[in-house]
Design a protein around this motif. Structure first.
Motif, PDB file in Angstrom:
ATOM      1  N   MET A 380       0.846  -1.187   0.000  1.00 35.86           N
ATOM      2  CA  MET A 380       0.000   0.000   0.000  1.00 35.86           C
ATOM      3  C   MET A 380       0.881   1.236   0.000  1.00 35.86           C
ATOM      4  O   MET A 380       1.847   1.319   0.750  1.00 35.86           O
ATOM      5  N   THR A 381       0.506   2.209  -0.834  1.00 41.24           N
ATOM      6  CA  THR A 381       1.270   3.457  -0.858  1.00 41.24           C
ATOM      7  C   THR A 381       0.929   4.269   0.391  1.00 41.24           C
ATOM      8  O   THR A 381      -0.022   3.954   1.110  1.00 41.24           O
ATOM      9  N   GLU A 384      -2.669   5.369   0.305  1.00 44.45           N
ATOM     10  CA  GLU A 384      -3.657   4.346   0.649  1.00 44.45           C
ATOM     11  C   GLU A 384      -3.646   4.061   2.145  1.00 44.45           C
ATOM     12  O   GLU A 384      -4.679   3.880   2.780  1.00 44.45           O
ATOM     13  N   CYS A 385      -2.443   4.026   2.674  1.00 45.21           N
ATOM     14  CA  CYS A 385      -2.266   3.696   4.085  1.00 45.21           C
ATOM     15  C   CYS A 385      -2.921   4.746   4.984  1.00 45.21           C
ATOM     16  O   CYS A 385      -3.578   4.415   5.957  1.00 45.21           O
ATOM     17  N   MET A 402      -7.641  13.286  -0.386  1.00 46.14           N
ATOM     18  CA  MET A 402      -6.286  13.739  -0.683  1.00 46.14           C
ATOM     19  C   MET A 402      -5.839  14.902   0.219  1.00 46.14           C
ATOM     20  O   MET A 402      -4.747  14.876   0.779  1.00 46.14           O
ATOM     21  N   LEU A 406      -2.709  14.825   2.831  1.00 47.39           N
ATOM     22  CA  LEU A 406      -1.577  15.750   2.748  1.00 47.39           C
ATOM     23  C   LEU A 406      -1.398  16.491   4.065  1.00 47.39           C
ATOM     24  O   LEU A 406      -0.280  16.687   4.540  1.00 47.39           O
ATOM     25  N   ARG A 416       5.550  15.890   1.233  1.00 46.74           N
ATOM     26  CA  ARG A 416       4.358  15.571   0.441  1.00 46.74           C
ATOM     27  C   ARG A 416       4.690  14.777  -0.806  1.00 46.74           C
ATOM     28  O   ARG A 416       3.866  14.009  -1.302  1.00 46.74           O
ATOM     29  N   ILE A 419       4.006  10.845  -1.307  1.00 45.87           N
ATOM     30  CA  ILE A 419       2.668  10.284  -1.096  1.00 45.87           C
ATOM     31  C   ILE A 419       2.397   9.032  -1.924  1.00 45.87           C
ATOM     32  O   ILE A 419       1.642   8.159  -1.527  1.00 45.87           O
ATOM     33  N   ARG A 420       3.038   8.920  -3.072  1.00 45.26           N
ATOM     34  CA  ARG A 420       2.792   7.745  -3.922  1.00 45.26           C
ATOM     35  C   ARG A 420       3.749   6.610  -3.626  1.00 45.26           C
ATOM     36  O   ARG A 420       3.683   5.570  -4.250  1.00 45.26           O
ATOM     37  N   LYS A 421       4.670   6.822  -2.751  1.00 49.32           N
ATOM     38  CA  LYS A 421       5.699   5.805  -2.566  1.00 49.32           C
ATOM     39  C   LYS A 421       5.206   4.680  -1.659  1.00 49.32           C
ATOM     40  O   LYS A 421       4.263   4.843  -0.897  1.00 49.32           O
ATOM     41  N   TYR A 422       5.917   3.585  -1.747  1.00 52.32           N
ATOM     42  CA  TYR A 422       5.620   2.431  -0.910  1.00 52.32           C
ATOM     43  C   TYR A 422       6.541   2.440   0.312  1.00 52.32           C
ATOM     44  O   TYR A 422       7.624   3.032   0.279  1.00 52.32           O
ATOM     45  N   HIS A 424       8.752   0.544   1.550  1.00 57.56           N
ATOM     46  CA  HIS A 424      10.159   0.152   1.485  1.00 57.56           C
ATOM     47  C   HIS A 424      11.042   1.254   0.921  1.00 57.56           C
ATOM     48  O   HIS A 424      12.252   1.163   0.999  1.00 57.56           O
ATOM     49  N   GLU A 425      10.417   2.291   0.361  1.00 59.56           N
ATOM     50  CA  GLU A 425      11.225   3.377  -0.185  1.00 59.56           C
ATOM     51  C   GLU A 425      11.576   4.413   0.876  1.00 59.56           C
ATOM     52  O   GLU A 425      12.205   5.415   0.577  1.00 59.56           O
ATOM     53  N   ARG A 438      -0.936   7.295  10.468  1.00 60.20           N
ATOM     54  CA  ARG A 438      -2.082   6.397  10.379  1.00 60.20           C
ATOM     55  C   ARG A 438      -2.827   6.345  11.710  1.00 60.20           C
ATOM     56  O   ARG A 438      -4.047   6.315  11.752  1.00 60.20           O
TER      57      ARG A 438
END
Lengths: 536, 296
Positions: A380-381, A384-385, A402, A406, A416, A419-422, A424-425, A438
């Motif tokens: 999950m990015t 999404e998380c 969104m 943010l 910001r 936001i699209r990263k997963y 592990h990045e 979260r």
């Protein structure tokens, strides 16, 4: 006389982003019989430096670009694999961080101990076993004759680390490299292992390279200190010199990040109780029960625990691993079924709630987990998380979440752009920020934080602690802060609860407990705390 | 990087959207996908595209090699091989995809529930799987076909009912691992119900092995169909399938090799394409794979 002399060591890794230099022109020497500590955050190159000495890095992606490492007139970096095997274990030995994964679970500790003897010294099995018993005795293991046929899972974490040390020392090496050997251990066990290392070092006149991120631990054990940052040596000198009169800004930052002292502002005493826990017990069915068979005696993980958390208050829950502190936190949130007792949240008895009522109640009480690598769904990015709790509890509608996500990212200090990263990045600290985001997404009133900073470096730890403090104040949160680190608890909490073997043994205002502990166990815990004495 | 920029491009950001993005960059997988799409389109349009009707025989011609009139030759009864392969592909692909989809659906759901709920429910569910494993599946299928009569639908159900067992076991093992991870606990503490958790957090993380096993299941299902057809339990002549064509081809391999080579080639190429696509999908659905998006 210098036993090891490293000159201009440069190591780089091939990665997707091109060649990355992990160790950049590092030089140092270790004198026979001294303990050198290499200090730095994760990614500073301290482990890579030591691993490349024994050529333990996988090549590729790693490559040693330049440098020499003279050990006993031999340049370690230019030895062939055959020559290296003679050095590894018998001349230079290593102790790793995680004693569980560095022991083979399928072999008894005895057969793992005698392996280097049979390999390097050509000992017979019987002679090797005798030496192994002596070695186990030396590292302080009771009844070594019987223990020697145990398997790793039968030993506690501290015992396993003792076995690792025995294994490293059994072939009588001249240099011992210890890579964060106490990081995975409880504070009292850590103190014992440090003492053991110190004693053995003195008895054997052993030379030790001690890799650590924890300055307080280093202060206890090292003669000299080497501070590394981004692959380079920032500062080097005697232990007292570096820790008391640091020359470089980075060293000062590192020292400032060590949790010290008490919380600045304490919560008001008069606030009403938000969470009231009385006589909570959580027992687990004993192992060995079969499908139809009777169950074995229960394991009383939490046994008759009572406490309360007031609004706006941070309560620390300390204890060693296995003391039941995490189980308490999870039982409070009804993540584990309680065996007996009462958990009241804002006047509502949680165990009486129907499942859907509880699911709704969860909006108001959240959890932050210890391991930011395991607590985020790898698929999950960030968006999404963070959007999931908002959408689930109807706090946002799909399409308009969104802006809120943010805002959350801003609140927890995440860029910001990520936001699209997963997960592990991100680095460990950033991941923990995602997990915190979260947890606060639904504007909860109460958070259980289960060792949220134990997996983090000291500088990241202090940033996350500050973030938590700010959030608690900003949102008038209450928090149950579970930790084994008494220094962190002192820095963050208003009150403290001490747990041991499922029971609450002591509780009170942090300063009162720390200044005047009543229970002997609390005294032991406080005495085991490594102190970074007299630092500016 | 500016702050507003990435936000727009992000509305559709999800595992599947990103997977598609990554899949498109994997040439082998993309080639496999295109090849499969062509095969499927051809199979769908076969009645329009096929040069001859599939039951059309020219006994006088007998088994003749490739020629201008019959590109891939004819079989012993003088039927055009290209036409037979095209019609056979319809059956094989249908059986391969539908039966595998049935197995996938049942297996993943069953395994996920057993693994997630655990305890006695798991024990009972998995013992049931063990019992089915122990049944000789030929007898099971023959019984089904005898009782309900022969039909394609029944063939799908029969094969799917056999193949889901292994899928369920694989998924259950995966799920048992995943459900112990903290992110699942985090989802519970967020107030999500068990179905949402299984759907959003558990199943996506089992996809890697599931996809690999699926790409292995499709060919084995196709061969199973050929086997059943050979015994007279699957499709009936003059209908055919790749598996049947191959098994007839084997009998006459020495005299008329093209009867084996062309259907064999059709099956092999399809399986190759499937494997490339499967590998590509597995990587694409794993954000941590090396081919993943770089720092964006």
């Amino acid at each position: 006389m210098a036993l090891l002399e490293v000159e201009g060591l440069t190591v780089s890794f091939r990665s997707r982003y091109g060649q990355v230099t992990a160790v950049d022109n590092v030089s140092f020497s270790v004198t026979e019989g001294e303990t050198l500590a290499i200090v730095g955050e994760s990614g500073s190159g301290k482990s890579v430096t030591c691993y490349s000495l024994l050529q333990l890095l996988p090549r590729p992606p790693a490559s040693i670009e330049a440098g020499t490492a003279l050990f006993n007139e031999l340049d370690l970096l230019r030895l062939s694999e055959r020559e290296l095997r003679k050095v590894r274990g018998s001349e230079i030995a290593m102790v790793f961080q995680d004693p569980m994964t560095s022991l083979n679970p399928y072999l008894s500790i005895g057969s793992q101990l005698i392996e280097p003897l049979q390999l390097h010294h050509g000992c017979g099995r019987r002679e090797a076993l005798q030496k192994a018993v002596v070695a186990l005795k030396e590292v302080g293991i009771d009844r070594p004759q019987t223990r020697i046929s145990d398997y790793p899972h039968q030993l506690s974490g501290g015992m396993r680390q003792r076995v690792m040390i025995a294994m490293a020392l059994i072939a009588e090496p001249r240099l011992l490299i210890a890579d964060e050997p106490t990081t995975a251990l409880d504070v009292t066990v850590q103190a014992q292992i440090l003492q053991l290392l110190k004693r053995i070092q003195q008895q054997r006149q052993l030379t030790v390279i001690f890799i650590s991120h924890d300055l307080a631990v280093v202060a206890e054990i090292a003669d000299r200190v080497l501070v590394m940052h981004q692959g380079q040596v920032v500062e080097a000198g005697s232990c007292s010199e570096v820790l008391q009169r640091p020359q470089q800004q980075y060293t000062r930052d590192l020292l400032a990040a060590v949790p010290r002292g008490a919380k600045q502002k304490t919560a008001t005493e008069v606030a009403p109780a938000l969470l009231r826990v009385s006589q909570l017990s959580t027992w687990f069915a004993g192992s060995g029960g079969s499908f139809f068979g009777a169950e074995a005696a229960p394991n009383k993980a939490v046994d008759d625990v009572s406490f309360e958390v007031r609004r706006g208050e941070i309560v620390g829950l300390v204890g060693e691993s296995g003391s039941g502190k995490s189980t308490t936190g999870r039982s409070v949130l009804q993540l584990l079924p309680q065996t007996a007792g009462l958990v009241e949240f804002d006047g509502v008895n949680l165990s009486q709630l129907k499942r859907y009522q509880m699911q709704q109640m969860r909006r108001r009480m959240q959890m932050i987990f210890q391991d930011p690598y395991a607590s985020l769904n790898p698929r999950m990015t960030v968006y999404e998380c963070l959007a999931e709790p908002l959408l689930h509890h109807g706090l946002a509608v799909r399409g308009s979440a969104m802006a809120q996500v943010l805002q959350l990212m801003d609140d927890v200090g995440l860029a910001r752009a990520g936001i699209r990263k997963y997960p592990h990045e991100f680095s460990g600290g950033q991941r923990q920020r995602i997990a915190i985001g979260r947890a606060i997404a639904t504007r909860p009133e109460f958070i259980v934080a289960d060792e949220p900073v134990s997996a983090l470096d000291v500088t990241i730890q202090s940033q996350i602690l500050e973030l938590l403090l700010a959030l608690v104040e900003q949102h008038n949160l209450s928090m149950l802060f579970i930790s084994h680190d008494l220094a962190v608890v002192r820095k963050l909490c208003d009150r403290v609860l001490v747990m041991r073997a499922g029971k609450l043994v002591e509780s009170g205002a942090v300063e009162a407990v720390y200044a005047n502990p009543q229970h002997p166990y609390t005294k032991t815990l406080l005495a085991a705390l490594p102190q970074l004495a007299a630092v500016p | 990087m500016s702050v507003a920029l990435p936000v727009d491009a992000q509305q559709s950001s999800s595992l599947w959207g990103d997977a598609w993005w990554r899949l498109r960059r994997n040439r082998a997988a993309l080639a496999g996908l295109i090849f499969l799409s062509v095969i499927v389109v051809v199979a769908l349009l076969t009645p329009l595209l096929a040069p001859y009707a599939y039951e059309e025989q020219r006994l006088a011609l007998g088994a003749s090699g490739p020629s201008a009139a019959h590109w891939l030759g004819t079989d012993v009864l003088g039927r055009d091989m290209l036409t037979r392969i095209m019609y056979g592909g319809r059956v094989s692909l249908l059986v391969g995809f539908v039966a595998t989809a049935v197995a996938l659906l049942i297996g993943v759901l069953y395994g996920a529930v057993a693994g997630y709920v655990g305890g006695r429910v798991d024990a009972v569910m998995m013992r049931f799987v063990d019992i089915l494993y122990a049944l000789p599946f030929m007898i099971f299928i023959i019984l089904l076909l005898v009782i309900f009569g022969q039909s394609m639908l029944l063939l799908f159900i029969a094969i799917g009912a056999v193949e889901w067992l292994t899928m369920a076991r694989i998924v259950r093992g995966q799920v048992q691992n995943i459900r112990r991870q903290e992110f699942v606990e985090a989802a519970v503490s967020m107030g999500l119900g068990p179905w949402t958790i299984i759907r959003r957090h558990v199943i996506p993380n089992t996809l890697g092995p599931v996809i690999v096993y699926t790409t292995l299941t499709i060919p084995s299902v196709m061969l199973l169909e050929a086997f059943l057809s050979f015994l007279g339990l699957g499709v009936q002549p003059p209908q055919s399938s790749w598996g049947l064509l191959i098994s007839y081809g084997v009998e006459t391999m020495e005299e008329f090799p093209w009867l084996l080579v062309y259907p064999g080639l059709a099956l092999t190429l399809t399986l190759f394409a499937l494997n490339f696509l499967g590998d590509g999908l597995r990587d694409a659905l794993d954000p941590q794979s090396a081919s993943g998006r770089g720092g964006s």
